[in-house]
Design an enzyme around this catalytic site. Structure first.
Site, PDB file in Angstrom:
ATOM      1  N   TYR A  29       0.840  -1.211   0.000  1.00 43.25           N
ATOM      2  CA  TYR A  29       0.000   0.000   0.000  1.00 43.25           C
ATOM      3  C   TYR A  29       0.871   1.256   0.000  1.00 43.25           C
ATOM      4  O   TYR A  29       0.747   2.116  -0.872  1.00 43.25           O
ATOM      5  CB  TYR A  29      -0.896  -0.034   1.234  1.00 43.25           C
ATOM      6  CG  TYR A  29      -1.873   1.124   1.328  1.00 43.25           C
ATOM      7  CD1 TYR A  29      -2.966   1.204   0.468  1.00 43.25           C
ATOM      8  CD2 TYR A  29      -1.733   2.104   2.314  1.00 43.25           C
ATOM      9  CE1 TYR A  29      -3.880   2.240   0.570  1.00 43.25           C
ATOM     10  CE2 TYR A  29      -2.649   3.136   2.424  1.00 43.25           C
ATOM     11  CZ  TYR A  29      -3.726   3.209   1.555  1.00 43.25           C
ATOM     12  OH  TYR A  29      -4.624   4.246   1.661  1.00 43.25           O
ATOM     13  N   GLU A  84       4.158   1.801  -0.573  1.00 41.43           N
ATOM     14  CA  GLU A  84       5.043   2.009  -1.729  1.00 41.43           C
ATOM     15  C   GLU A  84       4.242   2.146  -3.019  1.00 41.43           C
ATOM     16  O   GLU A  84       4.627   2.857  -3.934  1.00 41.43           O
ATOM     17  CB  GLU A  84       6.062   0.870  -1.840  1.00 41.43           C
ATOM     18  CG  GLU A  84       7.034   0.785  -0.657  1.00 41.43           C
ATOM     19  CD  GLU A  84       8.073   1.908  -0.621  1.00 41.43           C
ATOM     20  OE1 GLU A  84       7.868   2.993  -1.192  1.00 41.43           O
ATOM     21  OE2 GLU A  84       9.129   1.678   0.014  1.00 41.43           O
ATOM     22  N   SER A 138     -14.319   2.461  13.090  1.00 42.55           N
ATOM     23  CA  SER A 138     -15.419   1.516  12.848  1.00 42.55           C
ATOM     24  C   SER A 138     -15.332   0.334  13.819  1.00 42.55           C
ATOM     25  O   SER A 138     -16.345  -0.128  14.348  1.00 42.55           O
ATOM     26  CB  SER A 138     -15.418   1.040  11.401  1.00 42.55           C
ATOM     27  OG  SER A 138     -14.129   0.737  10.968  1.00 42.55           O
ATOM     28  N   ASN A 139     -14.112  -0.132  14.062  1.00 45.80           N
ATOM     29  CA  ASN A 139     -13.915  -1.234  15.021  1.00 45.80           C
ATOM     30  C   ASN A 139     -14.517  -0.908  16.378  1.00 45.80           C
ATOM     31  O   ASN A 139     -15.305  -1.675  16.923  1.00 45.80           O
ATOM     32  CB  ASN A 139     -12.413  -1.416  15.260  1.00 45.80           C
ATOM     33  CG  ASN A 139     -11.903  -2.687  14.645  1.00 45.80           C
ATOM     34  OD1 ASN A 139     -12.622  -3.364  13.927  1.00 45.80           O
ATOM     35  ND2 ASN A 139     -10.651  -3.007  14.925  1.00 45.80           N
ATOM     36  N   ARG A 192       0.627  10.049  14.294  1.00 44.17           N
ATOM     37  CA  ARG A 192       0.287  10.471  12.928  1.00 44.17           C
ATOM     38  C   ARG A 192      -0.565  11.711  13.054  1.00 44.17           C
ATOM     39  O   ARG A 192      -1.615  11.693  13.667  1.00 44.17           O
ATOM     40  CB  ARG A 192      -0.500   9.332  12.284  1.00 44.17           C
ATOM     41  CG  ARG A 192      -0.801   9.424  10.826  1.00 44.17           C
ATOM     42  CD  ARG A 192       0.379   9.589   9.936  1.00 44.17           C
ATOM     43  NE  ARG A 192       1.237   8.457   9.676  1.00 44.17           N
ATOM     44  CZ  ARG A 192       0.843   7.276   9.189  1.00 44.17           C
ATOM     45  NH1 ARG A 192      -0.397   7.008   8.965  1.00 44.17           N
ATOM     46  NH2 ARG A 192       1.735   6.364   8.925  1.00 44.17           N
TER      47      ARG A 192
HETATM   48  N1  LIG Z   1     -10.449   6.551   4.406  1.00 46.61           N
HETATM   49  C1  LIG Z   1      -9.265   6.978   4.761  1.00 46.61           C
HETATM   50  O1  LIG Z   1      -9.046   7.289   5.932  1.00 46.61           O
HETATM   51  C2  LIG Z   1      -8.163   7.145   3.737  1.00 46.61           C
HETATM   52  C3  LIG Z   1      -6.919   7.606   4.188  1.00 46.61           C
HETATM   53  C4  LIG Z   1      -5.900   7.767   3.255  1.00 46.61           C
HETATM   54  C5  LIG Z   1      -6.114   7.514   1.922  1.00 46.61           C
HETATM   55  N2  LIG Z   1      -7.332   7.054   1.515  1.00 46.61           N
HETATM   56  C6  LIG Z   1      -7.485   6.760   0.089  1.00 46.61           C
HETATM   57  O2  LIG Z   1      -8.742   7.162  -0.392  1.00 46.61           O
HETATM   58  C7  LIG Z   1      -9.230   6.235  -1.353  1.00 46.61           C
HETATM   59  C8  LIG Z   1     -10.610   5.757  -0.940  1.00 46.61           C
HETATM   60  O3  LIG Z   1     -10.528   5.108   0.316  1.00 46.61           O
HETATM   61  P1  LIG Z   1     -11.810   4.594   1.112  1.00 46.61           P
HETATM   62  O4  LIG Z   1     -11.568   4.803   2.536  1.00 46.61           O
HETATM   63  O5  LIG Z   1     -13.031   5.154   0.497  1.00 46.61           O
HETATM   64  O6  LIG Z   1     -11.680   3.025   0.848  1.00 46.61           O
HETATM   65  P2  LIG Z   1     -12.724   2.001   0.219  1.00 46.61           P
HETATM   66  O7  LIG Z   1     -12.121   0.656   0.291  1.00 46.61           O
HETATM   67  O8  LIG Z   1     -14.076   2.190   0.841  1.00 46.61           O
HETATM   68  O9  LIG Z   1     -12.813   2.490  -1.285  1.00 46.61           O
HETATM   69  C9  LIG Z   1     -11.954   2.065  -2.291  1.00 46.61           C
HETATM   70  C10 LIG Z   1     -12.804   1.705  -3.487  1.00 46.61           C
HETATM   71  O10 LIG Z   1     -11.947   1.307  -4.571  1.00 46.61           O
HETATM   72  C11 LIG Z   1     -12.504   0.129  -5.156  1.00 46.61           C
HETATM   73  N3  LIG Z   1     -11.396  -0.602  -5.803  1.00 46.61           N
HETATM   74  C12 LIG Z   1     -10.367  -1.264  -5.222  1.00 46.61           C
HETATM   75  N4  LIG Z   1      -9.553  -1.793  -6.153  1.00 46.61           N
HETATM   76  C13 LIG Z   1     -10.077  -1.455  -7.356  1.00 46.61           C
HETATM   77  C14 LIG Z   1      -9.697  -1.698  -8.692  1.00 46.61           C
HETATM   78  N5  LIG Z   1      -8.596  -2.414  -8.985  1.00 46.61           N
HETATM   79  N6  LIG Z   1     -10.478  -1.211  -9.689  1.00 46.61           N
HETATM   80  C15 LIG Z   1     -11.599  -0.506  -9.421  1.00 46.61           C
HETATM   81  N7  LIG Z   1     -12.007  -0.224  -8.153  1.00 46.61           N
HETATM   82  C16 LIG Z   1     -11.256  -0.701  -7.147  1.00 46.61           C
HETATM   83  C17 LIG Z   1     -13.138  -0.624  -4.027  1.00 46.61           C
HETATM   84  O11 LIG Z   1     -14.095  -1.581  -4.442  1.00 46.61           O
HETATM   85  C18 LIG Z   1     -13.748   0.536  -3.226  1.00 46.61           C
HETATM   86  O12 LIG Z   1     -15.039   0.864  -3.690  1.00 46.61           O
HETATM   87  C19 LIG Z   1      -8.192   5.121  -1.450  1.00 46.61           C
HETATM   88  O13 LIG Z   1      -7.382   5.335  -2.566  1.00 46.61           O
HETATM   89  C20 LIG Z   1      -7.411   5.262  -0.176  1.00 46.61           C
HETATM   90  O14 LIG Z   1      -6.079   4.820  -0.337  1.00 46.61           O
HETATM   91  C21 LIG Z   1      -8.358   6.863   2.387  1.00 46.61           C
END
Ligand SMILES: NC(=O)c1ccc[n+]([C@@H]2O[C@H](COP(=O)([O-])OP(=O)(O)OC[C@H]3O[C@@H](n4cnc5c(N)ncnc54)[C@H](O)[C@@H]3O)[C@@H](O)[C@H]2O)c1
Length: 313
Positions: free
Chosen positions: A145, A147, A189-190, A277
């Site tokens: 994740y 990297e 959520s946990n 963090r």
């Molecule tokens: N929620 C947080 O606190 C947080 C923090 C840092 C970064 N992010 C980034 O924000 C983005 C969204 O995160 P989130 O919390 O909504 O997570 P999430 O898992 O709810 O959403 C990610 C979405 O991407 C989809 N997905 C995964 N792999 C895929 C692929 N290969 N092709 C198409 N769709 C794909 C999943 O089905 C999901 O709907 C992510 O990129 C995550 O790295 C979130």
């Protein structure tokens, strides 16, 4: 002008809230998701809207659509999910970025990357400004994740330098709110699910490690501002809420707000878990005129209400 906006990962937690805001703002939205962690139910309220379209697609494969804005959010975000198939996680970040940047280049779209505070790894600098390069383990269990996201940032800046693409990079810190996954091991959520079910609340380590938590509405607001910002502002820009809480404090608040009788129990800290963090958000404040507004207590109340419904359904 009506924007034609592609949201990858649009059926996920953040993506679905983003789709809601874009539709409310009058844009056309193409939501693309492979439903690995996303769920159609997160966007069911938009189905039937002629300006909204949902498409099953995996971003590791090329996509040919006509849009003028791309929010690239596709990627599992919690350790349980991104460690389930680490190779696919790296592919999603890296091949996904290459495919979406290629699309942006072809259709001359502006593109925003949802990067993460994890690019800082286990930071030696606190709070983390954007100029800090991070301390990341390249071969650990979180590396697929961390990297992957770092490489995606590299690709964004190379497309910017090499192809003059209009890029925006945001580094998202812990965000919470309704539509988080109930079982993804993320701390908010946990704690809430455990508290609502009356189960023991698991605290890793001694509970003194701190995190900052941003409510989803605040986060979506700043992502939209970033997308609308002037062309010369590429980021990376930290977005999150600098208010810091220890895991123990968070657990106690959740117990109180959920009126729960759960007990706190302690378990060993997982490997590579950062101790501290906290975002330095001065850049977002200066360039985007943004600061988070929702207090932890208010955000937790909304989130607890969402999970209460989900559990009783
Ligand atoms: N929620 C947080 O606190 C947080 C923090 C840092 C970064 N992010 C980034 O924000 C983005 C969204 O995160 P989130 O919390 O909504 O997570 P999430 O898992 O709810 O959403 C990610 C979405 O991407 C989809 N997905 C995964 N792999 C895929 C692929 N290969 N092709 C198409 N769709 C794909 C999943 O089905 C999901 O709907 C992510 O990129 C995550 O790295 C979130």
């Amino acid at each position: 002008m009506i924007n034609r906006v592609l949201v990858t990962g649009g059926a996920g937690f953040l993506g679905s809230h983003l789709c809601d805001r874009l539709i409310a703002g009058g844009d056309d939205v193409l939501c693309v998701d492979n439903f690995f962690t996303g769920d159609k139910r997160n966007v069911v309220q938009l189905s039937g809207n002629p300006r909204f379209e949902l498409m099953r697609h995996d971003v590791t494969f090329p996509l040919y659509v006509e849009v003028n804005r791309i929010f690239n959010l596709a990627c599992p975000a919690s350790p349980i999910h991104y460690q389930f198939d680490p190779v696919q996680t790296t592919k999603t970040s890296v091949h996904g970025a290459i495919n979406m940047l290629g699309l942006a280049k072809r259709v001359k779209a502006r593109i925003l990357q949802a990067s993460t505070s994890e690019v800082y790894g286990d930071p030696e600098v606190h709070p983390q400004p954007e100029g800090y390069w991070g301390k990341v383990n390249p071969i650990g269990i979180r590396s697929c994740y961390d990297e992957g996201k770092r490489c995606a940032e590299t690709l964004f800046f190379d497309y910017y330098r090499q192809h003059r693409l209009e890029i925006k990079v945001v580094r998202i810190f812990n965000t919470y709110g309704p539509r988080m996954h109930p079982n993804d091991g993320r701390v908010v959520s946990n704690f809430i699910v455990q508290a609502l079910k009356g189960e023991d609340i698991t605290i890793y380590g001694d509970g003194q490690q701190s995190r900052s938590f941003c409510y989803v509405d605040d986060l979506i607001e700043v992502m939209l501002r970033m997308m609308d910002s002037s062309t010369d502002f590429t980021g990376p820009v930290n977005i999150g809420n600098p208010g810091e809480f220890t895991m123990l404090e968070l657990a106690e608040r959740v117990l109180k707000l959920a009126a729960s009788k759960s007990r706190l129990v302690f378990a060993p800290l997982p490997s590579d878990d950062p101790k501290q963090r906290q975002p330095d958000i001065s850049l977002a404040r200066d360039r985007l005129g943004w600061r988070p507004k929702v207090a932890l207590e208010d955000g937790l109340k909304e989130t607890i209400a969402y999970f209460r419904n989900l559990i009783s359904a």
